[in-house]
Design a protein around this motif. Structure first.
Motif, PDB file in Angstrom:
ATOM      1  N   VAL A   1     -38.395  43.780 -95.820  1.00  0.00           N
ATOM      2  CA  VAL A   1     -37.232  43.383 -95.000  1.00  0.00           C
ATOM      3  C   VAL A   1     -36.818  41.972 -95.368  1.00  0.00           C
ATOM      4  O   VAL A   1     -35.619  41.671 -95.527  1.00  0.00           O
ATOM      5  CB  VAL A   1     -37.568  43.481 -93.490  1.00  0.00           C
ATOM      6  CG1 VAL A   1     -36.492  42.799 -92.655  1.00  0.00           C
ATOM      7  CG2 VAL A   1     -37.722  44.934 -93.079  1.00  0.00           C
ATOM      8  N   ARG A   2     -37.800  41.097 -95.556  1.00  0.00           N
ATOM      9  CA  ARG A   2     -37.491  39.726 -95.961  1.00  0.00           C
ATOM     10  C   ARG A   2     -36.881  39.695 -97.365  1.00  0.00           C
ATOM     11  O   ARG A   2     -35.939  38.940 -97.619  1.00  0.00           O
ATOM     12  CB  ARG A   2     -38.766  38.879 -95.919  1.00  0.00           C
ATOM     13  CG  ARG A   2     -38.554  37.416 -96.313  1.00  0.00           C
ATOM     14  CD  ARG A   2     -37.544  36.724 -95.435  1.00  0.00           C
ATOM     15  NE  ARG A   2     -37.404  35.317 -95.770  1.00  0.00           N
ATOM     16  CZ  ARG A   2     -36.339  34.581 -95.461  1.00  0.00           C
ATOM     17  NH1 ARG A   2     -35.312  35.149 -94.818  1.00  0.00           N
ATOM     18  NH2 ARG A   2     -36.282  33.309 -95.784  1.00  0.00           N
ATOM     19  N   ALA A   3     -37.413  40.511 -98.269  1.00  0.00           N
ATOM     20  CA  ALA A   3     -36.856  40.579 -99.627  1.00  0.00           C
ATOM     21  C   ALA A   3     -35.390  41.005 -99.582  1.00  0.00           C
ATOM     22  O   ALA A   3     -34.563  40.448-100.314  1.00  0.00           O
ATOM     23  CB  ALA A   3     -37.670  41.550-100.471  1.00  0.00           C
ATOM     24  N   LEU A   4     -35.061  41.949 -98.745  1.00  0.00           N
ATOM     25  CA  LEU A   4     -33.674  42.395 -98.607  1.00  0.00           C
ATOM     26  C   LEU A   4     -32.784  41.281 -98.074  1.00  0.00           C
ATOM     27  O   LEU A   4     -31.655  41.089 -98.522  1.00  0.00           O
ATOM     28  CB  LEU A   4     -33.602  43.618 -97.692  1.00  0.00           C
ATOM     29  CG  LEU A   4     -33.990  44.949 -98.331  1.00  0.00           C
ATOM     30  CD1 LEU A   4     -34.215  46.020 -97.261  1.00  0.00           C
ATOM     31  CD2 LEU A   4     -32.895  45.401 -99.300  1.00  0.00           C
ATOM     32  N   GLU A   5     -33.307  40.526 -97.103  1.00  0.00           N
ATOM     33  CA  GLU A   5     -32.537  39.408 -96.548  1.00  0.00           C
ATOM     34  C   GLU A   5     -32.214  38.375 -97.620  1.00  0.00           C
ATOM     35  O   GLU A   5     -31.117  37.823 -97.645  1.00  0.00           O
ATOM     36  CB  GLU A   5     -33.326  38.759 -95.413  1.00  0.00           C
ATOM     37  CG  GLU A   5     -33.472  39.605 -94.167  1.00  0.00           C
ATOM     38  CD  GLU A   5     -34.417  38.987 -93.144  1.00  0.00           C
ATOM     39  OE1 GLU A   5     -34.492  39.508 -92.036  1.00  0.00           O
ATOM     40  OE2 GLU A   5     -35.097  37.986 -93.481  1.00  0.00           O
ATOM     41  N   LEU A   6     -33.177  38.130 -98.502  1.00  0.00           N
ATOM     42  CA  LEU A   6     -33.004  37.102 -99.516  1.00  0.00           C
ATOM     43  C   LEU A   6     -32.196  37.582-100.713  1.00  0.00           C
ATOM     44  O   LEU A   6     -31.606  36.775-101.441  1.00  0.00           O
ATOM     45  CB  LEU A   6     -34.378  36.623 -99.993  1.00  0.00           C
ATOM     46  CG  LEU A   6     -35.249  35.919 -98.957  1.00  0.00           C
ATOM     47  CD1 LEU A   6     -36.662  35.731 -99.508  1.00  0.00           C
ATOM     48  CD2 LEU A   6     -34.653  34.567 -98.577  1.00  0.00           C
ATOM     49  N   ALA A   7     -32.182  38.887-100.940  1.00  0.00           N
ATOM     50  CA  ALA A   7     -31.589  39.427-102.169  1.00  0.00           C
ATOM     51  C   ALA A   7     -30.079  39.620-102.089  1.00  0.00           C
ATOM     52  O   ALA A   7     -29.412  39.703-103.125  1.00  0.00           O
ATOM     53  CB  ALA A   7     -32.256  40.758-102.524  1.00  0.00           C
ATOM     54  N   PHE A   8     -29.537  39.696-100.877  1.00  0.00           N
ATOM     55  CA  PHE A   8     -28.107  40.021-100.738  1.00  0.00           C
ATOM     56  C   PHE A   8     -27.367  38.972 -99.926  1.00  0.00           C
ATOM     57  O   PHE A   8     -27.950  38.241 -99.156  1.00  0.00           O
ATOM     58  CB  PHE A   8     -27.956  41.401-100.087  1.00  0.00           C
ATOM     59  CG  PHE A   8     -28.478  42.515-100.954  1.00  0.00           C
ATOM     60  CD1 PHE A   8     -27.709  43.055-101.969  1.00  0.00           C
ATOM     61  CD2 PHE A   8     -29.764  42.996-100.770  1.00  0.00           C
ATOM     62  CE1 PHE A   8     -28.184  44.082-102.768  1.00  0.00           C
ATOM     63  CE2 PHE A   8     -30.264  44.022-101.565  1.00  0.00           C
ATOM     64  CZ  PHE A   8     -29.474  44.558-102.564  1.00  0.00           C
TER      65      PHE A   8
END
Length: 235
Positions: free
Chosen positions: A228-235
Motif C-alpha cells: 500500500v505504501r509502495a502504491l502511494e509513493l509510485a503514483f
C-alpha cells in the motif's frame, strides 16, 4: 509516439530476459538446478521443470520493482517464473491481486494467464541455490543481469526488497552505479523506507518464505501495508 517506441523497449527487455535464461556463469547453481529438474519432487513427477535461470516477470512500464532473493527449487526453478508454483508465491500474489497489482490471486505456471499491473518482479540471483544460500561470488556474477534489467525499467519509482539479501544486492547495484556512496547508510528492516539520491524510493519487507509466514514473523497485514505504501509513493 508511444506505439512506435514501446516495441523497441519490449524487444530490449526481452533480450535481457533471454540472456538471463541462457546464462552459465555459475556452474554450481546450474548443476544444482538441472539436477532438481531431473530428480523432481514426487508431486511434480509428471511435469517438465524449467531448470534454468529465471528471468524477471511483469509490466515493462512498471512503477514498482519487487526484488527477491532467488528462485525456489521446486517453485520458479520448476515453472520458470518468479514466485510461481510455491507457498511464497501463494502468499504474495493473493495480496497483489487484492491491491489490483495482479490479475489473479494465484500463480500456477508461466502459462496461467496471470499478468501484473505497474509491477515487475525479479531477483538478485536467477538460479535456485542450495539451501537458499547463494555464495557471495554467485551474487556478484548475477549482478550484471540486474543492472541490465533495471536500465530498461525506465518508469520504476519504487523498489521493494524482499529480505536482506535482496536489499544488499540492490544496494551493491546502486554503489556500482555511483548512486550512493556507502551501503551502511541504508539499514534493512521490515517497513524501512529511504529516498535515494536519484529520487527512487526504497522499501524493505520481510521475505514471504514459509520460515517467516509460518512463524508469524510476517503476516498478511504487514505484507500488504508495505505494498500500500509502495502504491502511494509510485503514483
Amino acid at each position: 509516439m508511444a506505439s512506435r517506441t514501446s516495441p523497441a523497449i519490449l524487444s530490449v527487455l526481452d533480450q535481457v530476459c533471454h540472456d538471463i535464461a541462457v546464462c552459465t556463469r555459475c556452474e554450481r547453481l546450474r548443476v544444482y538446478g538441472e539436477n532438481i529438474g531431473r530428480v523432481k519432487r514426487r508431486m511434480y513427477r509428471d511435469q517438465e521443470y524449467w531448470a534454468k535461470p529465471v528471468p524477471g516477470f511483469g509490466d515493462p512500464n512498471a512503477r514498482i520493482h519487487v526484488l527477491g532473493l532467488a528462485p525456489g527449487a521446486h517453485g520458479a526453478n520448476r515453472t520458470g517464473r518468479p514466485f510461481t508454483g510455491d507457498a511464497s508465491g501463494d502468499f504474495m500474489y493473493d495480496v497483489l491481486h487484492e491491491l489490483g497489482l495482479a490479475t489473479k490471486p494465484k500463480a500456477i505456471s508461466r502459462d496461467d494467464g496471470l499478468k501484473l499491473r505497474k509491477l515487475w518482479i525479479s531477483s538478485v540471483v536467477r538460479c535456485a541455490p542450495p539451501g537458499d544460500k547463494p555464495a557471495p561470488q554467485e551474487i556478484r556474477n548475477c549482478a550484471p543481469h540486474l543492472t541490465a534489467e533495471i536500465a530498461e525499467l525506465k518508469k520504476v519509482r519504487v523498489v521493494v526488497c524482499l529480505g536482506k539479501i535482496a536489499w544488499d544486492g540492490f544496494l551493491a547495484h546502486l554503489l556500482a552505479q555511483g548512486v550512493i556512496e556507502r551501503r551502511s547508510a541504508y539499514t534493512f528492516s521490515h517497513g524501512a523506507e529511504y529516498t535515494l539520491p536519484n529520487g527512487l524510493k526504497l522499501l524493505g519487507c520481510y521475505h514471504p518464505s514459509l520460515r517467516n509466514t509460518n512463524t508469524g514473523r510476517l503476516n498478511r497485514p504487514m505484507f500488504a501495508k508495505v505494498f500500500v505504501r509502495a502504491l502511494e509513493l509510485a503514483f
